[in-house]
Design an enzyme around this catalytic site. Structure first.
Site, mmCIF file in Angstrom:
data_model
loop_
_atom_site.group_PDB
_atom_site.id
_atom_site.type_symbol
_atom_site.label_atom_id
_atom_site.label_comp_id
_atom_site.label_asym_id
_atom_site.label_seq_id
_atom_site.Cartn_x
_atom_site.Cartn_y
_atom_site.Cartn_z
ATOM 1 N N ARG A 256 1.359 -1.207 0.151
ATOM 2 C CA ARG A 256 0.047 -0.171 -0.404
ATOM 3 C C ARG A 256 0.551 1.458 0.142
ATOM 4 O O ARG A 256 0.482 2.489 -0.382
ATOM 5 C CB ARG A 256 -1.027 0.142 1.140
ATOM 6 C CG ARG A 256 -1.896 1.356 0.989
ATOM 7 C CD ARG A 256 -3.139 0.965 2.013
ATOM 8 N NE ARG A 256 -2.383 1.255 3.385
ATOM 9 C CZ ARG A 256 -3.666 1.020 4.333
ATOM 10 N NH1 ARG A 256 -4.670 0.987 4.147
ATOM 11 N NH2 ARG A 256 -2.620 1.427 5.650
ATOM 12 N N LYS B 268 -2.538 7.114 1.039
ATOM 13 C CA LYS B 268 -2.845 7.352 2.483
ATOM 14 C C LYS B 268 -1.525 8.218 2.579
ATOM 15 O O LYS B 268 -0.236 8.312 2.304
ATOM 16 C CB LYS B 268 -2.239 6.256 3.273
ATOM 17 C CG LYS B 268 -2.443 5.667 4.118
ATOM 18 C CD LYS B 268 -2.197 4.805 5.048
ATOM 19 C CE LYS B 268 -2.396 5.483 7.133
ATOM 20 N NZ LYS B 268 -3.286 5.447 7.381
ATOM 21 N N GLU C 264 -16.024 6.398 5.431
ATOM 22 C CA GLU C 264 -15.441 6.169 6.914
ATOM 23 C C GLU C 264 -15.132 6.622 7.748
ATOM 24 O O GLU C 264 -16.111 7.669 7.834
ATOM 25 C CB GLU C 264 -14.259 5.098 6.499
ATOM 26 C CG GLU C 264 -12.840 6.760 5.332
ATOM 27 C CD GLU C 264 -12.108 6.349 5.148
ATOM 28 O OE1 GLU C 264 -11.028 4.976 5.160
ATOM 29 O OE2 GLU C 264 -11.881 7.166 3.747
HETATM 30 N N1 PXG Z 1 -9.972 5.199 7.087
HETATM 31 C C1 PXG Z 1 -8.879 6.059 7.315
HETATM 32 C C2 PXG Z 1 -8.674 7.359 6.842
HETATM 33 C C3 PXG Z 1 -7.122 5.827 8.006
HETATM 34 O O1 PXG Z 1 -6.684 6.645 8.025
HETATM 35 C C4 PXG Z 1 -8.128 3.752 8.534
HETATM 36 C C5 PXG Z 1 -8.938 3.741 7.260
HETATM 37 C C6 PXG Z 1 -7.756 2.027 8.484
HETATM 38 O O2 PXG Z 1 -6.183 1.535 8.165
HETATM 39 P P1 PXG Z 1 -5.870 -0.040 8.674
HETATM 40 O O3 PXG Z 1 -5.079 0.083 7.393
HETATM 41 O O4 PXG Z 1 -5.436 0.194 9.563
HETATM 42 O O5 PXG Z 1 -7.052 -0.934 9.010
HETATM 43 C C7 PXG Z 1 -6.941 4.292 8.373
HETATM 44 C C8 PXG Z 1 -5.956 4.097 8.658
HETATM 45 C C9 PXG Z 1 -3.586 7.472 13.386
HETATM 46 C C10 PXG Z 1 -3.251 6.463 12.448
HETATM 47 O O6 PXG Z 1 -1.858 7.465 14.071
HETATM 48 C C11 PXG Z 1 -4.449 6.002 11.608
HETATM 49 C C12 PXG Z 1 -4.086 4.976 10.761
HETATM 50 C C13 PXG Z 1 -3.855 3.550 10.575
HETATM 51 C C14 PXG Z 1 -2.340 4.407 11.612
HETATM 52 C C15 PXG Z 1 -2.695 5.089 12.985
HETATM 53 O O7 PXG Z 1 -4.211 7.666 13.386
HETATM 54 N N2 PXG Z 1 -5.168 4.915 9.773
#
Ligand code: PXG
Length: 296
Positions: free
Chosen positions: A52, A151, A184
């Site tokens: 990713r 991301k 989301e």
């Molecule tokens: N949607 C968004 C917008 C995200 O930023 C997810 C869904 C979940 O994705 P994953 O791959 O983690 O299952 C995310 C992930 C933080 C932090 O420090 C945020 C995320 C991941 C890790 C840390 O706020 N967001």
């Protein structure tokens, strides 16, 4: 003890891990990142996160100055240098230092930053009782403007929505897309359960394709639960039997109300509980034999 940070080729103490004020990562949010968990000393779903990261970079035409294999090794080295057994990795790649203009041709030396640290989770109380959500008035970025599938270091869209949640006293906030559909949350994907079927927005809704989301979908299918990736409206959440969020930090966490309206029984539901259990089993066995997910 000072944290040891990987910075573009070497591991240095955190006070020496500095980047230029001309870095476009800072000036424009021009870069990409990943948040990854470490369970039992092993990087969780390592390949999925690395893939990713490189896809996000490709989407913004950022050439990462190392191969995926080198990145994987750098990540493992940083985890080891900080003696992290159960923790969190933040991987950041910036565009590098440039001029005070937007032209990427005038930037050089993308910076690769890897931080390995402990992680702060939602309080246990929220796992026991479920969390409350509000719908943010800030809509998710239009995919034609800045795709939510990237991301990127540009997280203001999410931060603005999260502020609305914080103001309302909730730990997360629901974001709708430009069509008014459920997209989301600010850092988590969303699922509902209706009549035993698991439903979640597809990537066409303009979401980050969460790695926890994909793992939960696969675990659900393995457990014989039907999964649908379909457009959802707020209405579907209001009339759902259960609702939960998935994310790297949250893992799987129940949602018990939206905009003050109780969802289902108002308590974490049985399907949510089962999936959290399956997910925890997967993470707990990560340092052992199971380091892949079979796909049905
Ligand atoms: N949607 C968004 C917008 C995200 O930023 C997810 C869904 C979940 O994705 P994953 O791959 O983690 O299952 C995310 C992930 C933080 C932090 O420090 C945020 C995320 C991941 C890790 C840390 O706020 N967001």
């Amino acid at each position: 003890m000072s944290r040891q940070i990987y910075l573009t080729g070497k591991i240095v103490p955190e006070d020496q891990a500095t980047v230029s004020v001309f870095d476009h990562g800072l000036l424009y949010g021009d870069g990409v990142f990943e948040g990854i968990r470490v369970y039992g000393g092993k990087v969780f779903l390592e390949k999925e996160h690395i893939d990713r990261l490189y896809e996000s970079a490709l989407a913004i035409r950022l050439e990462i100055p190392m191969t995926p294999a080198e990145m994987t090794q750098a990540m493992r080295d940083t985890v080891a240098a900080n003696n992290i057994v159960d923790g969190y990795i933040r991987l950041v790649v910036t565009r590098g230092a440039g001029t005070l203009g937007l032209d990427i041709r005038r930037t050089s030396n993308p910076q690769v930053i890897i931080i390995a640290d402990s992680i702060s989770l939602y309080p246990q109380e929220l796992y026991d009782n479920g969390l409350q959500l509000i719908t943010a008035s800030t809509i998710r970025n239009h995919p034609g403007a800045l795709s939510p599938r990237i991301k990127s270091l540009n997280y203001l869209n999410n931060i603005l929505a999260r502020i609305e949640g914080t103001d309302a006293g909730t730990a997360e906030a629901l974001m709708l897309n430009h069509k008014g559909e459920v997209a989301e949350c600010t850092g988590d994907n969303i699922f509902i359960v209706k009549n035993g079927v698991l439903k979640t927005p597809s990537t066409e809704a303009g979401i980050l394709e969460g790695i926890t989301r994909n793992a939960v979908i696969r675990l659900a299918k393995e457990a014989g639960i039907e999964v649908q990736e379909i457009p959802l409206l707020r209405h579907d959440i209001f009339v759902a039997d259960e609702c939960f969020l998935t994310g790297t930090a949250a893992e799987v966490i129940a949602v018990v109300s939206l905009d003050g309206r109780t969802i289902g029984t108002g308590k974490p539901g049985p399907v949510t509980g089962k999936l959290l259990d399956l997910f925890r089993k997967l993470t707990r066995s990560w340092s052992g034999e199971r380091q892949t997910l079979t796909c049905l």
